[in-house]
Design a protein around this motif. Structure first.
Motif, PDB file in Angstrom:
ATOM      1  N   TRP A 270     -66.488  -3.835 -30.426  1.00  0.00           N
ATOM      2  CA  TRP A 270     -66.455  -4.765 -29.278  1.00  0.00           C
ATOM      3  C   TRP A 270     -65.910  -4.033 -27.834  1.00  0.00           C
ATOM      4  O   TRP A 270     -64.570  -3.723 -27.711  1.00  0.00           O
ATOM      5  CB  TRP A 270     -65.068  -5.808 -29.821  1.00  0.00           C
ATOM      6  CG  TRP A 270     -65.207  -7.065 -28.725  1.00  0.00           C
ATOM      7  CD1 TRP A 270     -64.456  -6.958 -27.583  1.00  0.00           C
ATOM      8  CD2 TRP A 270     -65.901  -8.241 -29.120  1.00  0.00           C
ATOM      9  NE1 TRP A 270     -64.739  -8.567 -27.424  1.00  0.00           N
ATOM     10  CE2 TRP A 270     -65.570  -8.930 -28.151  1.00  0.00           C
ATOM     11  CE3 TRP A 270     -66.870  -8.767 -30.075  1.00  0.00           C
ATOM     12  CZ2 TRP A 270     -66.161 -10.307 -27.993  1.00  0.00           C
ATOM     13  CZ3 TRP A 270     -67.130  -9.958 -30.146  1.00  0.00           C
ATOM     14  CH2 TRP A 270     -67.051 -10.699 -28.868  1.00  0.00           C
ATOM     15  N   PRO A 272     -66.775  -3.859 -24.121  1.00  0.00           N
ATOM     16  CA  PRO A 272     -67.195  -4.668 -23.059  1.00  0.00           C
ATOM     17  C   PRO A 272     -68.216  -3.674 -22.104  1.00  0.00           C
ATOM     18  O   PRO A 272     -68.986  -3.931 -21.516  1.00  0.00           O
ATOM     19  CB  PRO A 272     -66.042  -4.973 -22.014  1.00  0.00           C
ATOM     20  CG  PRO A 272     -64.975  -5.128 -23.112  1.00  0.00           C
ATOM     21  CD  PRO A 272     -65.527  -3.996 -23.944  1.00  0.00           C
ATOM     22  N   GLY A 288     -70.329  -6.578 -22.032  1.00  0.00           N
ATOM     23  CA  GLY A 288     -69.180  -7.659 -21.473  1.00  0.00           C
ATOM     24  C   GLY A 288     -69.733  -8.320 -20.087  1.00  0.00           C
ATOM     25  O   GLY A 288     -68.988  -9.376 -19.753  1.00  0.00           O
ATOM     26  N   ASP A 355     -60.827 -11.111 -29.562  1.00  0.00           N
ATOM     27  CA  ASP A 355     -61.101 -10.247 -28.333  1.00  0.00           C
ATOM     28  C   ASP A 355     -60.312  -8.985 -28.402  1.00  0.00           C
ATOM     29  O   ASP A 355     -60.590  -7.784 -28.347  1.00  0.00           O
ATOM     30  CB  ASP A 355     -61.377 -10.973 -27.073  1.00  0.00           C
ATOM     31  CG  ASP A 355     -61.671  -9.985 -25.922  1.00  0.00           C
ATOM     32  OD1 ASP A 355     -62.878  -9.665 -25.766  1.00  0.00           O
ATOM     33  OD2 ASP A 355     -60.623  -9.467 -25.269  1.00  0.00           O
ATOM     34  N   SER A 356     -58.832  -9.446 -28.219  1.00  0.00           N
ATOM     35  CA  SER A 356     -58.074  -8.397 -28.103  1.00  0.00           C
ATOM     36  C   SER A 356     -57.736  -7.538 -29.188  1.00  0.00           C
ATOM     37  O   SER A 356     -57.710  -6.033 -29.120  1.00  0.00           O
ATOM     38  CB  SER A 356     -56.727  -8.958 -27.546  1.00  0.00           C
ATOM     39  OG  SER A 356     -56.059  -9.798 -28.531  1.00  0.00           O
ATOM     40  N   ARG A 359     -60.683  -4.998 -29.462  1.00  0.00           N
ATOM     41  CA  ARG A 359     -60.723  -3.934 -28.705  1.00  0.00           C
ATOM     42  C   ARG A 359     -59.717  -2.868 -29.075  1.00  0.00           C
ATOM     43  O   ARG A 359     -60.054  -1.825 -29.122  1.00  0.00           O
ATOM     44  CB  ARG A 359     -60.411  -4.486 -27.261  1.00  0.00           C
ATOM     45  CG  ARG A 359     -61.564  -5.271 -26.544  1.00  0.00           C
ATOM     46  CD  ARG A 359     -60.969  -5.248 -25.308  1.00  0.00           C
ATOM     47  NE  ARG A 359     -61.719  -6.626 -24.631  1.00  0.00           N
ATOM     48  CZ  ARG A 359     -61.854  -6.668 -23.107  1.00  0.00           C
ATOM     49  NH1 ARG A 359     -61.310  -5.796 -22.292  1.00  0.00           N
ATOM     50  NH2 ARG A 359     -62.460  -8.004 -22.776  1.00  0.00           N
TER      51      ARG A 359
END
Length: 448
Positions: A270, A272, A288, A355-356, A359
């Motif tokens: 993931w 971006p 992203g 998402d976080s 990452r």
């Protein structure tokens, strides 16, 4: 179903296209026929000889287009406007009714030179065709609204390209989609200030592609129908971990279907900033930034529609894109996780947590979704927040399919793409490609 030929594009008139002749190829070796897609338009019963006659030699279908048509359009390419483009190595070959009752197109890639070829040879590399099969099959399995790679035929010419070892093998590809009308088609008419043709094109899209009544303000009706389709496209790219690579206005279809695959990639993590095209040095179409890029393209369409509509309602329609994207992102995430929200669920918080966490942990995207399908979460403290949030959702799909007992997910990363191509290039071994297509379709069945 029976094949139902159409020729709706001819109602627009010859200002929209140029009749062309297909290239006369030295060979026509059938390498891939998509019988699954063929069944949706009534052509699965074609023999290989008939298939080659239509999709390698472009013998017309009775009742459809009598001649191939190279479509005219303009476009922003990496946000630089170019009025000198159009179908340069492809054409619209035939139209028909699909199983959903809507108009369908056969479009080509690598079928020869047209008035829009400029200095190109109008050809497609065999590798490019193989890559397009892999892209469309994977995207379809992951729920992305995509064109279908219908046919790939090797054509026996040696092509020279600057971005791969040359000479390389040639092919002609046929794709099946609901349309080949692009934002760039509208941009050309706005550039020419051709109001009459713009009105005709808007009507064509609404009646044939959306099957909706144009209403009092057809341009606004079109934009209002187009925006949610583009929001869904952007969201589905993100949840699939897919990077198209060239989201120019001439590559955005008015049906919201993803199509025309060049330097595409699936991002392993993931990330971006991950880009697909080596020439996208500014990261304009990075993973992203794809929702931003697609919305920018939608704004360009809205700008062309000022030829027919007051500006204020078009701007109001554009303002709906962020909410449409958030709704589409939630739906796409729920679909890939195989869950649905309950009154206690917080989809926005779950998406932010995913998402976080992805990452930070750099867990491969496909591994995360494989482990999490059906309302689960990977082991480990890093996934505690996701585990707590996902508990408020209800599974709507089970892990009963044998796919979920595999050691890992079916993925499509660049190393495997290159390995599949190497087997073809070095040994003429098509086994890995056909095995991968079967594996992708098996995954698609498990996800569905």
């Amino acid at each position: 179903m029976d094949f139902s030929p159409q020729q709706a594009i001819l109602t627009l008139g010859d200002a929209f296209y140029d009749p062309v002749a297909p290239a006369d190829f030295p060979q026509t070796i059938l390498r891939f026929r998509n019988d699954r897609a063929a069944a949706t338009v009534g052509l699965e019963g074609l023999s290989d000889e008939q298939w080659i006659a239509h999709f390698g030699r472009f013998q017309p279908f009775e009742g459809s287009l009598p001649r191939p048509l190279a479509l005219r359009y303009h476009g922003h390419q990496f946000r630089v406007y170019n009025p000198d483009i159009g179908d340069g190595r492809g054409f619209l070959f035939a139209q028909m009714t699909g199983e959903d009752g809507r108009l369908m197109d056969f479009g080509t890639k690598g079928s020869g030179q047209t008035p829009w070829s400029r200095f190109g040879d109008g050809r497609l590399t065999l590798k490019g065709g193989v890559r397009e099969i892999l892209a469309t099959e994977m995207l379809q399995a992951l729920g992305v609204n995509t064109s279908k790679t219908f046919s790939l035929i090797e054509t026996g010419e040696a092509l020279h390209r600057g971005d791969e070892p040359s000479p390389t093998r040639s092919a002609v590809m046929v794709r099946l989609s609901h349309s080949h009308v692009r934002i760039g088609t509208f941009q050309r008419l706005a550039y020419l200030k051709d109001t009459e043709s713009m009105q005709a094109l808007v009507d064509y899209v609404l009646r044939n592609l959306y099957t909706v009544d144009p209403g009092e303000n057809p341009a606004l009706t079109l934009l209002q129908n187009f925006i949610p389709r583009c929001a869904e496209l952007a969201a589905s790219y993100m949840i699939a971990g897919f990077v198209h690579g060239v989201l120019n206005t001439d590559n955005i279809n008015l049906t919201g279907e993803s199509f025309d695959y060049g330097p595409w990639r699936f991002t392993p993590e993931w990330e971006p900033g991950f880009t697909a095209a080596y020439f996208d040095q500014q990261g304009l179409y990075a993973f992203g930034r794809q929702p931003e890029a697609i919305f920018w393209n939608v704004m360009q369409l809205a700008g062309t529609l000022r030829l027919l509509s007051d500006e204020a309602p078009l701007i109001a329609a554009l303002d709906t894109f962020p909410d449409a994207y958030e709704a589409a992102l939630t739906a796409a995430m729920m679909r890939r996780l195989g869950i649905a929200a309950t009154p206690l669920a917080n989809p926005a918080a779950l998406i932010l947590a995913i998402d976080s966490t992805l990452r930070e942990t750099r867990l491969p995207i496909d591994r995360f979704f494989f482990d999490s399908f059906g309302g689960r979460a990977p082991d480990g403290a890093a996934f505690d927040e996701i585990r707590a949030l996902i508990a408020d959702f209800v599974p709507v799909r089970t892990r009963d399919h044998p796919y979920w007992s595999d050691a890992g997910p079916c993925s499509m990363h660049i190393e495997e793409v290159e390995a599949i191509w190497s087997a073809i290039d070095e040994r003429d071994d098509w086994g890995p490609l056909h095995a991968k297509v079967a594996a992708i379709r098996r995954m698609g069945t498990a996800l569905a």
